[in-house]
Write a protein that holds these residues in place. Structure first.
Motif, short mmCIF file in Angstrom:
data_model
loop_
_atom_site.label_atom_id
_atom_site.label_comp_id
_atom_site.label_asym_id
_atom_site.label_seq_id
_atom_site.Cartn_x
_atom_site.Cartn_y
_atom_site.Cartn_z
N TYR B 159 39.25 54.46 33.25
CA TYR B 159 40.54 53.77 33.35
C TYR B 159 40.88 53.41 34.80
CZ TYR B 159 41.44 54.34 28.41
OH TYR B 159 41.36 54.23 27.05
N LEU B 160 40.56 54.32 35.70
CA LEU B 160 40.81 54.02 37.12
C LEU B 160 40.04 52.77 37.55
CD1 LEU B 160 41.80 54.91 40.00
CD2 LEU B 160 39.64 56.16 40.20
N SER B 161 38.76 52.74 37.21
CA SER B 161 37.91 51.65 37.70
C SER B 161 38.23 50.33 37.01
CB SER B 161 36.44 52.00 37.47
OG SER B 161 36.13 53.22 38.11
N VAL B 162 38.53 50.39 35.72
CA VAL B 162 38.87 49.17 34.99
C VAL B 162 40.18 48.58 35.53
CG1 VAL B 162 39.66 48.31 32.75
CG2 VAL B 162 37.53 49.65 32.91
N ALA B 163 41.16 49.44 35.79
CA ALA B 163 42.43 48.94 36.34
C ALA B 163 42.21 48.30 37.70
CB ALA B 163 43.44 50.09 36.43
N GLN B 164 41.40 48.95 38.53
CA GLN B 164 41.11 48.38 39.86
C GLN B 164 40.41 47.02 39.73
OE1 GLN B 164 38.71 51.59 41.38
NE2 GLN B 164 40.42 52.61 42.41
N PHE B 165 39.46 46.96 38.81
CA PHE B 165 38.67 45.73 38.64
C PHE B 165 39.56 44.58 38.17
CE2 PHE B 165 35.31 43.49 35.86
CZ PHE B 165 34.88 42.68 36.90
N ASP B 166 40.29 44.81 37.11
CA ASP B 166 41.17 43.74 36.60
C ASP B 166 42.20 43.33 37.65
OD1 ASP B 166 39.75 43.82 34.29
OD2 ASP B 166 41.43 44.34 32.97
N GLY B 167 42.71 44.31 38.37
CA GLY B 167 43.70 44.00 39.41
C GLY B 167 43.11 43.13 40.50
N LEU B 168 41.88 43.41 40.89
CA LEU B 168 41.29 42.63 41.98
C LEU B 168 40.85 41.24 41.50
CD1 LEU B 168 39.37 45.28 44.09
CD2 LEU B 168 41.62 44.26 44.47
N ILE B 169 40.48 41.11 40.23
CA ILE B 169 40.20 39.76 39.72
C ILE B 169 41.48 38.91 39.85
CG2 ILE B 169 39.67 38.38 37.66
CD1 ILE B 169 37.85 40.66 36.72
N ALA B 170 42.61 39.50 39.44
CA ALA B 170 43.89 38.77 39.56
C ALA B 170 44.21 38.49 41.03
CB ALA B 170 45.01 39.57 38.91
N ALA B 171 43.97 39.47 41.88
CA ALA B 171 44.25 39.26 43.31
C ALA B 171 43.41 38.11 43.85
CB ALA B 171 43.98 40.55 44.09
N TRP B 172 42.14 38.11 43.50
CA TRP B 172 41.25 37.03 43.98
C TRP B 172 41.71 35.66 43.45
CZ3 TRP B 172 39.47 41.01 46.44
CH2 TRP B 172 38.41 40.89 47.35
#
Lengths: 305, 518
Positions: B159-172
């Motif tokens: 959950y930690l890694s998935v949240a970080q990943f989705d968040g950074l896709i949105a950030a990018w």
């Protein structure tokens, strides 16, 4: 041999520190005298302190550490003795499924120096200093407590001893020591010690030891009796976490009381270099160590080289 | 007399001290986190905003307002504030900048591992021989919640890694939509602490990571709110101290971080983890089913006996990428008493009798038992080192961790399904008096968790770091072997675990290959 071998297998996992107090009496070999000793020591506990909490653990049951100690002491001069011990240790427990281990633990060498020996009529005062070094004899795993053979690190002990003897019959002795310990190499690349450690090296805490002894001679100076009280405490370290294994970084503390006897066959011509030793120790108070009951005994033989 | 004695004592003390100093040397400072500095990213992945997220349809599902123009008064005021924040850093502020680096994913992963190790303590028996289990409803306990065992830790990391990943896709996505240059580009007088690049600064990727990580970990470790709040606050501040982001960059990052943690925790709340640790009647029924099917069963061997194994229904937790756990369920193990079983049992007895130093070392190297970061943590640690070695940007790093940890959690679910479906007895149960060098865990034998976790992790890493494929696959095999060396698994447990882990990873990798990042 007139060595007081107060061997306390009292720490939960390892007797690596017990040699800090092995050579702690006020008696010296004369020049070119040599003494061989063989002792057997057995320490057992069925309770241990997890931090400061005394608990039982049926998955250990009764833990026993047996040690055979061959030892040599030699008088280089009347005032300088060298000592060498190579304990062979075996550990096991009655509960659980963890395998015990056995093997040679540490090589212990010491130099003992008599600084003062002065008689005042029938009284005598003496002061001594001991330096001692220990290093593992094999690649035994220290990170397998309580079963591990020892702490798996080099240790340097400096000790000061003072004794006052009344009428050559009764004596009091006090000694204090500081044990410098290095790091021990373990076989896992990560451990927790109030935080993450990304390394196979563990800091083994330094320790201090103080002893107070009341002794006396009976049976025409053939039997020596001593009552002992001592504290061996790490100066820092972490506590065993709840229901977790101990590890070499733990802050180990033990307060021990004991009794010691040594009989010399000085007047029996064919075996006049011989003595027999017996002792008993009980850990009264501790932290991250077993509540060990310990007994031991052995034979010493001394002659001029 | 007194004086000469004093001199003597002094001389002896001095020589003793010198001897000690010479003999011991100084203890080396031991590493408590991974030491690396800000580095140049091998690529910026400018199209990262188009990648397929895990929990969202696309990056634009998270809405972020357009930033104020670079020449606006508001932004100019922010730049002035940032400039002032970068001046005259205190020692601890400079340390924070150095610690968090330009890829703070690494740090939050380490923090997660540290908390796993802190909470990976098995509940002790009560004085009457019963056990009290950790409860999310009463986290303080005793015992404290959670017990961060391998399934728990695998899930926490996923959950930690998935949240970080989705968040950074949105950030990018928004970075390249709005293209606000980094503060030091707009105002050359603002110093930047890290290696410069052309990544737009709005929204702040660091803030996304700080908030998503803080909030997922707070849900996973409810007793650590204060600790995690403190870390996140320092991390957010370091974004200014380092000259990385202005206030509005950070605020936009917080919006994204909050959105992804909400989605991650919503999934977590319904993934059936809360019923994985069953009451005794359910656990007994699972055991009876195995007896009826196979005629064998596993029993806990501790004293007092633990009435229920670890998370019997973890095998029913919602998987990330495997459609149905039965798709990766292995064939049955050999029945106790058969020649195939006896051969495996004999191997363990022979090995225990003649254990080499090398075998002991392998067992301990991969032990990852109670009180540690668990096998999932071990693989995250190695992944972290590769991320730095290959100079991944935060988005690439998050993707790596996300697929790794989805695979590892799915591997755990698959392994637990097999463990409780087959309910196979451990070596200490089938072999009277057999002794081991590691503690036997409180769950059935087949398949080996270490092997399954490790094979899945190694396959994902081999996909992402092809140059390391041989190394990581060898590690997985060594991890599998380690359980045999320790005496706590039969060889067929480990072999089936490797096969199962690889099977799980094929689903993970198929998804990764389709996310637009390759």
């Amino acid at each position: 041999m007139k060595k007081h071998l107060l061997i306390s297998a009292f720490c939960l996992g390892a007797t690596g520190w017990m040699y800090g107090q092995t050579f702690s009496d006020a008696v010296m070999m004369k020049k070119q005298e040599i003494c061989f000793a063989l002792l057997y020591d057995q320490g057992s506990w069925d309770q241990y302190w997890e931090g400061t909490q005394l608990i039982t653990n049926e998955n250990i049951g009764t833990f026993t550490r047996s040690t055979v100690m061959p030892m040599v002491v030699y008088g280089i001069t009347d005032k300088i003795n060298v000592l060498l011990v190579t304990p062979y240790v075996k550990t096991q427990s009655t509960g659980g499924q963890l395998a015990g281990v056995q093997g040679f633990q540490d090589l212990n060498v010491g130099i003992k120096y008599e600084i003062i020996k002065k008689d005042f009529g029938k009284h005598r005062i003496s002061a001594l200093a001991v330096a001692q070094f220990a290093t593992p004899l094999s690649n035994y795993l220290s990170d397998y407590m309580p079963y591990s053979l020892g702490l798996g690190t080099q240790q340097l002990t400096g000790r000061a001893i003072g004794q006052y003897e009344f009428n050559k019959m009764i004596y009091v002795r006090a000694s204090g020591a500081y044990v410098l310990r290095g790091q021990t190499e373990v076989e896992r690349p990560y451990y927790y010690n109030n935080g993450s450690y990304y390394t196979t090296m563990m800091d083994v805490p330094n320790a201090y030891n103080v002893q107070a002894i009341l002794g006396g001679w009976v049976l025409k100076h053939n039997l020596r009796l001593e009552a002992t009280y001592q504290i061996m405490n790490s100066v820092d370290g972490d506590d065993i976490r709840r229901w977790n294994m101990p590890q070499p970084t733990n802050k180990m503390e033990a307060t021990t009381a004991g009794f010691f006897a040594q009989y010399y066959f000085k007047t029996v011509e064919p075996i006049k270099g011989l003595s027999l030793i017996g002792y008993f120790n009980q850990v009264l108070k501790g932290r991250n160590v077993g509540k060990t009951t310990e007994f031991g005994g052995g034979i010493t033989y001394q002659f001029t080289f | 007399m007194i004086l000469s004695t004093m001199k003597k004592i002094f001389k002896i003390s001095l020589s003793m001290t010198l001897l000690m100093a010479a003999g011991m040397g100084c203890d080396n400072e031991l590493p408590t986190y991974y030491t690396f500095s800000s580095y140049e990213f091998s690529s910026l992945d400018e199209d990262g905003g188009t990648w397929q997220p895990i929990l969202f349809g696309s990056a634009s599902d998270i809405v972020v307002d357009a930033p104020a123009a670079v020449n606006s008064t508001a932004y100019q005021a922010e730049l002035a504030e940032l400039k002032s924040a970068t001046q005259n850093l205190s020692g601890s502020q400079a340390d924070a900048v150095e610690y968090w680096t330009n890829n703070p994913i690494i740090r939050w992963n380490e923090i997660a591992l540290e908390l796993a190790a802190k909470y990976n303590l098995i509940p002790p028996p009560n004085p009457d021989g019963t056990y009290t289990l950790p409860s999310a409803a009463n986290p303080a306990g005793p015992p404290p919640f959670p017990f961060a065992h391998p399934p728990y830790t695998s899930r926490m990391l996923a959950y930690l890694s998935v949240a970080q990943f989705d968040g950074l896709i949105a950030a990018w996505h928004y970075k390249y939509q709005f293209n606000r240059p980094a503060p030091y580009v707009t105002d050359a007088s603002i110093p930047y602490a890290y290696t410069k690049n052309s990544l737009p600064s709005y929204p702040s990727d660091g803030a996304v990571i700080a908030i998503a990580s803080r909030d997922v970990l707070k849900a996973m470790f409810p007793l650590e709110h204060e600790y995690l709040n403190g870390l996140a606050e320092e991390h957010l501040n370091s974004l200014k101290w380092s000259g990385s982001n202005t206030t509005s960059d950070i605020e936009a990052g917080i919006v994204i971080g909050t959105a992804v943690k909400t989605a991650a925790l919503a999934r977590a709340s319904t993934d059936k983890m809360s019923s994985a640790q069953t009451p005794k009647p359910v656990s007994d029924a699972i055991k009876q089913a195995a007896i009826d099917r196979f005629g064998w069963w596993w029993d806990n061997q501790e004293s007092p006996v633990r009435p229920v194994g670890l998370t019997p229904l973890f095998g029913q937790v919602t998987m990330w990428n495997v459609p149905n756990v039965v798709d990766v369920r292995p064939v049955p193990p050999p029945a106790p008493g058969t020649p195939e079983f006896e051969e495996a049992a004999q191997e363990l007895k022979d090995m225990a009798k003649n254990l080499t130093h090398e075998q002991r070392k392998i067992a301990n190297w991969w032990s990852d038992g109670l009180g540690t970061y668990t096998p999932p943590g071990h693989w995250n640690r190695r992944t972290k080192e590769y991320i730095v070695k290959y100079q991944m940007n935060p988005l690439r790093a998050a993707r790596t961790f996300a697929y790794l940890n989805m695979a590892v959690m799915d591997a755990g679910i698959a392994c637990w399904d097999a463990k409780y479906y087959y309910h196979y007895p451990r070596p200490i149960q089938t072999m009277q008096g057999f002794k081991t060098i590691l503690g036997t865990p409180n769950f059935p034998s087949y398949t080996s968790g270490h092997s399954t976790f490790s094979a899945a992790a190694a396959e994902v890493l081999a996909y992402i770091f092809p140059a390391e494929a041989n190394v990581v696959r060898d590690w997985a095999l060594e991890a599998a072997e380690s359980r045999i060396c320790a005496g706590i698994h039969y060889r067929f447990d480990s072999e089936a675990g490797i096969t199962q882990g690889k099977a799980v990873a094929t689903y993970t990798i198929a998804r990764a290959q389709a996310d637009g990042a390759d």
